[in-house]
Enzyme design. Structure first.
Site, mmCIF file in Angstrom:
data_model
loop_
_atom_site.group_PDB
_atom_site.id
_atom_site.type_symbol
_atom_site.label_atom_id
_atom_site.label_comp_id
_atom_site.label_asym_id
_atom_site.label_seq_id
_atom_site.Cartn_x
_atom_site.Cartn_y
_atom_site.Cartn_z
ATOM 1 N N ASP A 254 0.863 -1.179 0.000
ATOM 2 C CA ASP A 254 0.000 0.000 0.000
ATOM 3 C C ASP A 254 0.903 1.234 0.000
ATOM 4 O O ASP A 254 1.210 1.804 1.045
ATOM 5 C CB ASP A 254 -0.910 -0.014 1.223
ATOM 6 N N ASP B 161 0.567 4.338 -0.994
ATOM 7 C CA ASP B 161 0.080 5.664 -0.624
ATOM 8 C C ASP B 161 -0.594 5.706 0.744
ATOM 9 O O ASP B 161 -1.050 6.755 1.196
ATOM 10 C CB ASP B 161 -0.884 6.215 -1.690
ATOM 11 N N ASP C 119 -3.463 4.516 1.823
ATOM 12 C CA ASP C 119 -4.912 4.718 1.907
ATOM 13 C C ASP C 119 -5.661 3.446 2.292
ATOM 14 O O ASP C 119 -6.879 3.412 2.327
ATOM 15 C CB ASP C 119 -5.464 5.259 0.587
ATOM 16 N N ASN D 93 -4.917 3.525 -8.228
ATOM 17 C CA ASN D 93 -3.753 4.409 -8.242
ATOM 18 C C ASN D 93 -3.113 4.352 -6.858
ATOM 19 O O ASN D 93 -3.604 4.990 -5.918
ATOM 20 C CB ASN D 93 -4.155 5.843 -8.591
ATOM 21 N N ASP D 94 -2.039 3.594 -6.736
ATOM 22 C CA ASP D 94 -1.452 3.362 -5.419
ATOM 23 C C ASP D 94 -0.367 4.368 -5.059
ATOM 24 O O ASP D 94 0.441 4.132 -4.162
ATOM 25 C CB ASP D 94 -0.872 1.945 -5.342
ATOM 26 N N ASP E 38 -10.011 8.786 -12.423
ATOM 27 C CA ASP E 38 -11.066 7.973 -11.800
ATOM 28 C C ASP E 38 -10.835 7.946 -10.291
ATOM 29 O O ASP E 38 -10.266 6.996 -9.746
ATOM 30 C CB ASP E 38 -11.031 6.561 -12.393
ATOM 31 N N ASN F 210 -14.112 3.258 -9.711
ATOM 32 C CA ASN F 210 -15.205 2.399 -10.169
ATOM 33 C C ASN F 210 -15.150 2.131 -11.669
ATOM 34 O O ASN F 210 -16.051 1.518 -12.241
ATOM 35 C CB ASN F 210 -16.560 2.980 -9.773
ATOM 36 N N ILE G 52 -15.347 4.192 -14.142
ATOM 37 C CA ILE G 52 -16.152 5.098 -14.967
ATOM 38 C C ILE G 52 -15.526 6.483 -14.898
ATOM 39 O O ILE G 52 -15.518 7.122 -13.838
ATOM 40 C CB ILE G 52 -17.609 5.150 -14.471
ATOM 41 N N SER H 128 -13.956 -15.054 11.568
ATOM 42 C CA SER H 128 -13.593 -15.970 10.490
ATOM 43 C C SER H 128 -14.785 -16.404 9.655
ATOM 44 O O SER H 128 -14.616 -16.810 8.500
ATOM 45 C CB SER H 128 -12.875 -17.201 11.052
#
Length: 560
Positions: A166, A168, A170, A189-190, A209, A213, A215, A245
């Site tokens: 991860d 960035d 987030d 977009n990491d 984006d 999603n 789009i 679990s």
């Protein structure tokens, strides 16, 4: 080097016995008579013996078959381990000793003072200890040089419940395992923390984006953005589950323990399975989003997320499975803090709070004394609900669930043969439950027991704790979300399945006998969705009339 490689193999087979979980010290005792190491050794040696029976071959050939069935990364390690341990295993099994006795010789199993002898296999005439074999291996897996680093890495992922990859920060990832996109929507977009699933649209998502999603861009016909054109009139709603679990969908392939089904094909995805903590959130009740054809698991994927997506494709990738093997309500406040939502920057979220068993489940012999008390349960739930009110956007919803009746697992499985016992001496689920209880490493002494009274008392406590969840939910007045409570549709699903001509065991995991399988997850999803449609239709988004246009223009919207 040899010891390290040996423990690579043992680490794998330890996972076949117990749920890997961050709450291990609280839920289980350290075990007696060798505990987890003993169980793992017994399964491994027993499997070698069973392969020898199935293929009518020597123990040496079965050891080689075991190694050849593992992924290529493990084969060399396995062969070194066989070279190291093989003489002891071969000597014991050729002498017709049981796997229990062989593991005593290997020093993984022992007889602690004051403890009953723990055996999974019947005693044989050769049940003796080979004291002439010198002990040359470590007694604790994660203290072995080389494996210690592996354990540290796994603990970092399993204990923090955050994506390992991860960049960035987030809490979303472009990788699938290690708490990545199997658990949370794929990060498109990491390197930017403002671009992630669930976020609000920025500038119509024309150049970027932002909500991932799939789009984005400009509609050249209207001059407006595709996001505004296809999604602006819809009610976007993400989904998250806070659970244990059962919500994570714990599943160990039974082919790994059934010698008749043992083959390289069933181990092809072994590392993926281990990196996902033996969980399958991508196929689960709440966040399932894939249908796969692996030989390791069977059944359809029907989930709450997939239904939200079917209603409105603009909800693509907006899911978070914040479930942890072994989680109890006392730990849920820390687990909930790994949920990603911003009250201003993100869209509303539907949260399922479903910690449905571990507050009455533990491996202690005095199990009742280690169950969560009613007042503790109330406080734990209120604490988490209070925290959620600080992070959820207005318009969100929280649905809390009561505990299941876990005695159904024993009821439907106790007299059936366990996958491990299909070859050689028959081993029933009762035999497995009793063995784990003897080692004091049972995942639930209160329900996985032949003691009718103890099962009844455990169920009674579960009912009392469910009432505490209900009271905590209805006595709390959140500012940013509305809340309701329902009884987890566990018994309802079994009753319906049986009424339709099925048998209860067909909904239960084959290896651990303490979780729902893929068919069970789909059935629970059906029941929860039906409850929502009947009792909370206002919580669900309307059907997006532009879904077909989204499919035509954006295809799979970037997939998962």
């Amino acid at each position: 080097m040899r010891t390290t490689n040996l423990y690579c193999i043992f680490l794998l087979f330890t996972g076949l016995i117990l749920v890997i979980n961050a709450d291990f010290q609280e839920k289980f005792t350290s075990g007696v008579n060798g505990g987890i190491d003993c169980a793992a050794c017994t399964v491994l040696v027993g499997l070698v013996e069973k392969l020898s029976t199935v293929y009518n071959e020597t123990i040496v050939s079965s050891l080689e078959r075991l190694c050849n069935s593992l992924p290529v990364e493990m084969k060399a390690y396995c062969r070194v381990a066989v070279e190291f341990l093989g003489p002891i295993i071969i000597d014991g099994l050729v002498r017709k000793e049981s796997p229990d006795d062989v593991c005593h010789t290997l020093k993984y199993c022992r007889n602690d003072p004051g403890q009953s002898e723990c055996r999974l296999f019947p005693k044989t005439l050769s049940s003796i200890s080979h004291s002439n074999h010198q002990r040359t291996i470590h007694s604790s897996i994660c203290t072995v040089p080389g494996i210690k680093e592996i354990c540290d890495l796994l603990n970092k992922v399993f204990n923090n419940h955050l994506p390992l990859v991860d960049l960035d920060g987030d809490r979303f990832s472009s990788e699938s395992t290690m708490r990545g996109s199997s658990w949370r929507g794929k990060d498109c977009n990491d390197i930017s923390s403002t671009i992630r699933p669930g976020s609000h649209v920025i500038n119509g998502d024309v150049p970027i984006d932002h909500n991932c999603n799939g789009i984005f861009g400009l509609n050249s016909v209207t001059g407006g953005s595709w996001e505004e054109d296809l999604c602006n009139e819809t009610q976007r709603m993400g989904i998250a589950v806070l659970g244990d679990s059962l919500s994570a969908h714990f599943h160990i392939p039974e082919q790994w323990l059934d010698a008749k089904q043992f083959s390289p094909a069933v181990f092809e995805h072994m590392w993926f399975i281990i990196e996902n903590e033996f969980d399958w959130p991508q196929l689960s009740t709440s966040t399932g989003h894939l249908n796969i054809s692996w030989p390791n698991i069977e059944g359809p994927t029907r989930s709450l997320y997939s239904r939200l997506f079917d209603l409105d494709h603009c909800n693509h990738r907006d899911y978070q499975n914040i479930a942890v093997n072994g989680a109890r309500t006392g730990a849920m406040i820390d687990i909930a803090k790994t949920l990603t939502r911003h009250p201003e920057h993100d869209v509303p979220l539907l949260v399922l709070y479903a910690v449905v068993g571990n507050d009455v489940c533990n491996g202690h012999p005095d199990t009742i004394d280690h169950m969560t008390k009613v007042d503790e349960m109330y406080t734990n739930v209120r604490t988490t609900l209070t925290y959620l009110d600080t992070i959820l956007p207005k318009g969100s919803h929280v649905l809390t669930a009561g505990l299941i009746n876990g005695s159904l697992f024993y009821q439907h499985l106790h007299d059936r043969i366990h996958p491990f016992g299909r070859v050689g001496p028959p081993i029933t689920y009762t035999d497995v439950y009793s063995y784990l209880s003897c080692l004091q490493i049972s995942p639930c002494n209160g329900w996985l027991t032949s003691n009718d009274t103890l099962r009844m008392l455990t169920t009674q406590r579960a009912v009392e704790l469910s009432e505490a969840v209900r009271n905590a939910s209805f006595s709390f007045t959140p500012k940013n979300y509305d809340i309701d409570y329902f009884q987890y549709p566990f018994s309802e699903v079994f009753d319906k399945w049986i009424a339709q001509g099925g048998q209860g065991w067909q909904l239960i995991e084959g290896v651990d006998g303490f979780h729902l399988n893929q068919y069970g997850h789909a059935a629970v999803s059906d029941a929860i969705w039906s409850w929502l449609e009947t009792n909370k239709p206002q919580w669900l988004p309307k059907q997006n009339s532009r879904n077909e246009d989204i499919e035509k223009i954006f295809k799979d919207q970037g997939g998962y």
